[in-house]
Design a protein around this motif. Sequence first.
Motif, mmCIF file in Angstrom:
data_model
loop_
_atom_site.group_PDB
_atom_site.id
_atom_site.type_symbol
_atom_site.label_atom_id
_atom_site.label_comp_id
_atom_site.label_asym_id
_atom_site.label_seq_id
_atom_site.Cartn_x
_atom_site.Cartn_y
_atom_site.Cartn_z
ATOM 1 N N LEU A 130 40.882 37.429 37.140
ATOM 2 C CA LEU A 130 41.594 38.027 37.864
ATOM 3 C C LEU A 130 42.991 37.755 37.491
ATOM 4 O O LEU A 130 43.816 37.883 38.191
ATOM 5 N N ARG A 133 46.336 39.682 38.646
ATOM 6 C CA ARG A 133 46.093 39.914 40.034
ATOM 7 C C ARG A 133 46.456 38.974 41.298
ATOM 8 O O ARG A 133 46.259 39.000 42.239
ATOM 9 N N LEU A 141 42.577 44.997 46.732
ATOM 10 C CA LEU A 141 41.521 44.902 45.653
ATOM 11 C C LEU A 141 40.393 45.235 46.149
ATOM 12 O O LEU A 141 40.201 45.740 46.992
ATOM 13 N N SER A 142 39.459 45.725 44.829
ATOM 14 C CA SER A 142 38.076 46.322 44.971
ATOM 15 C C SER A 142 37.195 45.089 45.819
ATOM 16 O O SER A 142 37.615 43.834 45.765
ATOM 17 N N GLN A 145 36.484 42.367 43.084
ATOM 18 C CA GLN A 145 37.569 41.421 42.948
ATOM 19 C C GLN A 145 37.722 40.427 44.086
ATOM 20 O O GLN A 145 38.163 39.437 44.169
ATOM 21 N N LYS A 146 37.671 41.173 45.328
ATOM 22 C CA LYS A 146 37.688 40.159 46.591
ATOM 23 C C LYS A 146 36.483 39.119 46.339
ATOM 24 O O LYS A 146 36.934 37.923 46.648
ATOM 25 N N ARG A 148 35.361 37.830 43.657
ATOM 26 C CA ARG A 148 35.999 36.885 42.691
ATOM 27 C C ARG A 148 37.020 35.979 43.145
ATOM 28 O O ARG A 148 36.703 34.738 42.896
ATOM 29 N N THR A 175 28.992 46.479 40.235
ATOM 30 C CA THR A 175 29.748 45.377 40.404
ATOM 31 C C THR A 175 28.769 44.088 40.999
ATOM 32 O O THR A 175 29.319 43.116 40.571
#
Length: 341
Positions: A130, A133, A141-142, A145-146, A148, A175
């Motif tokens: 990340l 970010r 966030l996607s 990403q959340k 992560r 994902t």
Amino acid sequence: MIELKQLTKIFDTGKGSLTAVDHVNLSIATGEIFGIIGYSGAGKSTLIRLLNGLEQPTSGTVQINKQNITDSKGLELRKARQKVSMIFQHFNLLWSRTVKENIEFPLEIAGVPKQKRQARVSELVELVGLTGRENAYPSQLSGGQKQRVGIARALANEPEVLLCDEATSALDPETTDAILDLLVDINKRLGLTIVLITHEMHVIRKICHRVAVMEGGKVVELGDVLEVFQSPKEEITKRFVAQVTEKEDSHETIKHLRELYPTGELVKLIFIGDQAEQPILTKLIRNFPVEVNIVQGDIAHTQRGAYGTLILQIKGEPEQIAGAIQFLEVENVQTEVMANA
């Protein structure tokens, strides 16, 4: 690392009792990625809450690194919980905090000095991919990403065990694979023990070393992932395995293949581990005067090795076909005749 002995949880529903976890015995090794699979109501979510002390068992014990957490209370229990972290299906992030502030949060609670917190957050941001970010908010966030962020936050206090509660169920397939790859990387880099619950056999196949299948609060099947794929014993396990092999096994597929290949024998082969890398078909053709057509095939990789399926059309004299099939069985290839001429 983790020992569950006769673990039982019974809830009082007001209309009677409900046994959510029923005398479960499990042993999970240090550094293992262990999968627990079951449909809704199987008891897997209750089991994972017993693992981190959020629920107390009705009977039985949970031991982590020889510490009996079912007998721990107060400060001792809080310290034990710090060794066990968890990530969730719906991320459970703090929406008013940035990525780095979310990751930092458990360190704040633990009283870690600010300078140490910031250094640890920087390490974790890089570990989970990340970088750049850090100052974004969850709404920016996607889904991947959340998750992560959720993983980084769970690792903040350097736990010994990471529990994953349907951690990829809310994600799309691509994902999901990226998050599973990240978990495997973390397992290898940190030697972290990971216990993962899911209802998706794809997740088990991709990253787990061993799997326990739950139904009605009980563990009904337990074994190495490759072994379970090769020889599922219980009907529920067979249904789970069919999630990833369905295209070869479905009734409509077999019927269609019979129509396309009406002569000879249609034979399904299952290759496990090193077998998937061996020139079995070359040996077959050299040793038997039969014609072999590859109708359909697939190979997948697990943490313990490859798992492959192959459907062949074998044409020739009946005795030669029978000899060819017997040869495959002698070579320890699981063989199933799918259709007759």
